[in-house]
Write a protein that holds these residues in place. Sequence first.
Motif, PDB file in Angstrom:
ATOM      1  N   CYS A  52       0.833  -1.205   0.000  1.00 21.48           N
ATOM      2  CA  CYS A  52       0.000   0.000   0.000  1.00 21.48           C
ATOM      3  C   CYS A  52       0.869   1.257   0.000  1.00 21.48           C
ATOM      4  CB  CYS A  52      -0.907   0.017   1.231  1.00 21.48           C
ATOM      5  SG  CYS A  52      -2.015   1.450   1.306  1.00 21.48           S
ATOM      6  N   ARG A  54       0.216   4.002   1.283  1.00 18.19           N
ATOM      7  CA  ARG A  54       0.102   4.719   2.567  1.00 18.19           C
ATOM      8  C   ARG A  54       0.770   4.003   3.746  1.00 18.19           C
ATOM      9  NH1 ARG A  54      -5.092   4.813   0.127  1.00 18.19           N
ATOM     10  NH2 ARG A  54      -5.541   6.859  -0.722  1.00 18.19           N
ATOM     11  N   ASP A  59      -0.684   9.463   6.267  1.00 18.77           N
ATOM     12  CA  ASP A  59      -2.035   9.360   5.721  1.00 18.77           C
ATOM     13  C   ASP A  59      -2.602   7.935   5.775  1.00 18.77           C
ATOM     14  OD1 ASP A  59      -0.213   8.580   3.774  1.00 18.77           O
ATOM     15  OD2 ASP A  59      -1.313   9.485   2.124  1.00 18.77           O
ATOM     16  N   CYS A  60      -1.948   7.021   6.490  1.00 19.82           N
ATOM     17  CA  CYS A  60      -2.475   5.669   6.690  1.00 19.82           C
ATOM     18  C   CYS A  60      -3.761   5.767   7.512  1.00 19.82           C
ATOM     19  CB  CYS A  60      -1.457   4.796   7.413  1.00 19.82           C
ATOM     20  SG  CYS A  60      -2.082   3.150   7.838  1.00 19.82           S
ATOM     21  N   ALA A  61      -4.807   5.093   7.053  1.00 17.33           N
ATOM     22  CA  ALA A  61      -6.108   5.143   7.737  1.00 17.33           C
ATOM     23  C   ALA A  61      -6.108   4.387   9.062  1.00 17.33           C
ATOM     24  CB  ALA A  61      -7.185   4.578   6.823  1.00 17.33           C
ATOM     25  N   ASN A  62      -5.243   3.402   9.208  1.00 18.68           N
ATOM     26  CA  ASN A  62      -5.219   2.570  10.420  1.00 18.68           C
ATOM     27  C   ASN A  62      -3.792   2.339  10.909  1.00 18.68           C
ATOM     28  OD1 ASN A  62      -8.175   1.758  10.449  1.00 18.68           O
ATOM     29  ND2 ASN A  62      -7.555   1.133   8.393  1.00 18.68           N
ATOM     30  N   CYS A  72      -7.132  -3.222   4.264  1.00 19.31           N
ATOM     31  CA  CYS A  72      -8.203  -2.335   4.698  1.00 19.31           C
ATOM     32  C   CYS A  72      -8.864  -1.689   3.487  1.00 19.31           C
ATOM     33  CB  CYS A  72      -7.686  -1.268   5.657  1.00 19.31           C
ATOM     34  SG  CYS A  72      -6.814   0.091   4.872  1.00 19.31           S
ATOM     35  N   SER A  74      -8.879   1.319   2.638  1.00 20.28           N
ATOM     36  CA  SER A  74      -8.162   2.496   2.138  1.00 20.28           C
ATOM     37  C   SER A  74      -6.898   2.132   1.363  1.00 20.28           C
ATOM     38  CB  SER A  74      -7.783   3.407   3.307  1.00 20.28           C
ATOM     39  OG  SER A  74      -8.923   3.853   3.968  1.00 20.28           O
ATOM     40  N   TRP A  75      -6.742   0.857   1.015  1.00 22.49           N
ATOM     41  CA  TRP A  75      -5.545   0.405   0.307  1.00 22.49           C
ATOM     42  C   TRP A  75      -5.380   1.137  -1.016  1.00 22.49           C
ATOM     43  CZ3 TRP A  75      -4.602  -2.026  -4.409  1.00 22.49           C
ATOM     44  CH2 TRP A  75      -3.317  -2.546  -4.571  1.00 22.49           C
ATOM     45  N   ALA A  76      -4.151   1.517  -1.321  1.00 18.65           N
ATOM     46  CA  ALA A  76      -3.807   2.165  -2.591  1.00 18.65           C
ATOM     47  C   ALA A  76      -2.504   1.533  -3.082  1.00 18.65           C
ATOM     48  CB  ALA A  76      -3.628   3.660  -2.391  1.00 18.65           C
TER      49      ALA A  76
END
Length: 82
Positions: A52, A54, A59-62, A72, A74-76
Amino acid sequence: MAIRLGNNCQNCENLKADKVCKVHGVEVSGNYTCDQFEMKAALKDDRNCTTCLRYEREDCANPQHAAPGMMCASWAPNRVSA
């Protein structure tokens, strides 16, 4: 409506890393296809924290849970290649 991979140059095994077709010797994009199209044998589907963009960034969501092998919403992708 079903989602399918396109028979285009991005999914063709004849596409080189520099976006040049091995068969025709010209630069191509995902908008092209031809009669010599050959689907890649395998598509990489390695989605987890370590792949990912992030991962270990602000800016990692978790950030408290992110770890290798986890996934998760929000993976990019950290790297995109054809």
